[in-house]
Design an enzyme around this catalytic site. Sequence first.
Site, PDB file in Angstrom:
ATOM      1  N   GLY A 111      34.834   3.289  61.902  1.00 55.13           N
ATOM      2  CA  GLY A 111      34.035   4.436  61.499  1.00 55.13           C
ATOM      3  C   GLY A 111      33.659   5.300  62.679  1.00 55.13           C
ATOM      4  O   GLY A 111      34.382   5.370  63.672  1.00 55.13           O
ATOM      5  N   GLU A 112      32.528   5.982  62.576  1.00 52.44           N
ATOM      6  CA  GLU A 112      31.978   6.860  63.609  1.00 52.44           C
ATOM      7  C   GLU A 112      32.781   8.147  63.799  1.00 52.44           C
ATOM      8  O   GLU A 112      32.351   9.040  64.512  1.00 52.44           O
ATOM      9  CB  GLU A 112      31.886   6.155  64.979  1.00 52.44           C
ATOM     10  CG  GLU A 112      30.997   4.939  65.012  1.00 52.44           C
ATOM     11  CD  GLU A 112      30.843   4.373  66.416  1.00 52.44           C
ATOM     12  OE1 GLU A 112      31.189   5.072  67.397  1.00 52.44           O
ATOM     13  OE2 GLU A 112      30.380   3.230  66.537  1.00 52.44           O
TER      14      GLU A 112
END
Length: 363
Positions: A327-328
Site C-alpha cells: 500500500g501507501e
Amino acid sequence: MKSLEKPIWTKLTKETLEQIVITPPSEEMRKKVLENWDSVAKPIDSMGRFEILTAQLGAILGTDKINIDKKAIVIMCADNGIVEEGVTLSGQEVTTAVAGLMGKKQSAVGRMAENIGADTLVVDIGINNKEPIPGLENRKIRYGTHNFIKEPAMTEEEALKAISVGIDMVFSCKEAGYTILGTGELGMGNTTTSAAVAAALLQRKASEVTGRGAGLSDDGLLRKQQVISKAIEKYDLYHADALTVLATVGGLDIAGLTGVCIGGAMFHVPIVLDGVISIVAALLAERMVPGTKAFLLPSHKGKEPAIDILSKELGIDPVIDGKLGLGEGTGAVMMFSLLDMALSVYKSSATFEDIQVEKHKRA
C-alpha cells in the site's frame, strides 16, 4: 473541460456531484501519440502496452509532447472504527506511527518516491489522533469512522466532504504544475472497508472479494468475511447507490481517493492507481461521475482477491504482477518509473527517417 469554480466542489452535495460532466480525453492526441510511436525506429507495437498507456497520457494531457517530470503521490490517511471487530492485526495507533514516518519521508513510499524524484503529499483526512502530525496536510473530517457493524461508518455529508478534499488536492496540484498523480493510502482496517465496498458495488459474496490484509490467520479471515456479510445484509447494500455504500461501510481514505479520481477527470490530470483500495475508490468514482475511468491508469496486481474483479469491471489491466501488498502508493511509484522509461524511448529514440530506413508499415 467545462470550467468549474472552486466553490462547487468545496461545498459538494449529492446533487452537485451528479451535475459534474466530464470532457473525454482527446482522441486526436491519442492517435497522434500512436502515430509517433510508429515513427520510432523499432518494430511495430514492440513497446507493447506502454504505447497504449503513453497514448492515454497524451489524450488526457491534450498533447503529444508528453511531460510527466513533475509527479506526486497523494496519500490519504484515516482510521476505521471497524478495527474494533478484530479484523486486523494492528490497532489504530499504528496509523499514527506510520503517518509520522510518511511526514518525514521515511516510510516505504517516501523512500521510493524520493529515489525517482516524485513528491509525496500526505493528507490527514481522518486519523484518530488529536495532535498534529508534522509533514501532513490537515484536512481531517473526523477522528476516524464509526464501527460500521454498530452504525454507518460516516454520514453522507462527511463522505462528500472527504470526496471534495480529494478533488481539491488535484486542483491544487494542477495549479502547482504537477502533470501526473498517483494514489496512496494509510489506515488500519482499510482492506476490510474496501472489501465491503467492493462486495456491495459488485454484488459479490464477501468470500469472493476479501483477503488477508496484513496477514490474518484463517480464523481472522473468516471473521473479516462474516463482518462484511453481516453489514451488507444489515444495510441492504446490494441495492444501495455508490455514495450510500461509501458512507455506510467505506473509509475516509477511500472517500478522499474517490475525490482524487474524480478530480483527475475534471482537471485532465492522469491518475495512476495503486492497489485494491485505490481501485475500489476508482469504481466508486466511476459510478458517481461516469467517464472518470478514462483518466485512470493501473499500476499493479496486488494480493487481495478483489483486484481481478474490480479491474475487469473498470476495464483496466494492472501492469506489474509482483504480489505487492504494502500500500501507501508504492505500486504507483513503481509505475511512474516504468512510464518514465517508456517515455524516454518515445521522446529520444532515433526515427526511421534518422537512420534512413523505410518506415515499418502496419499489415
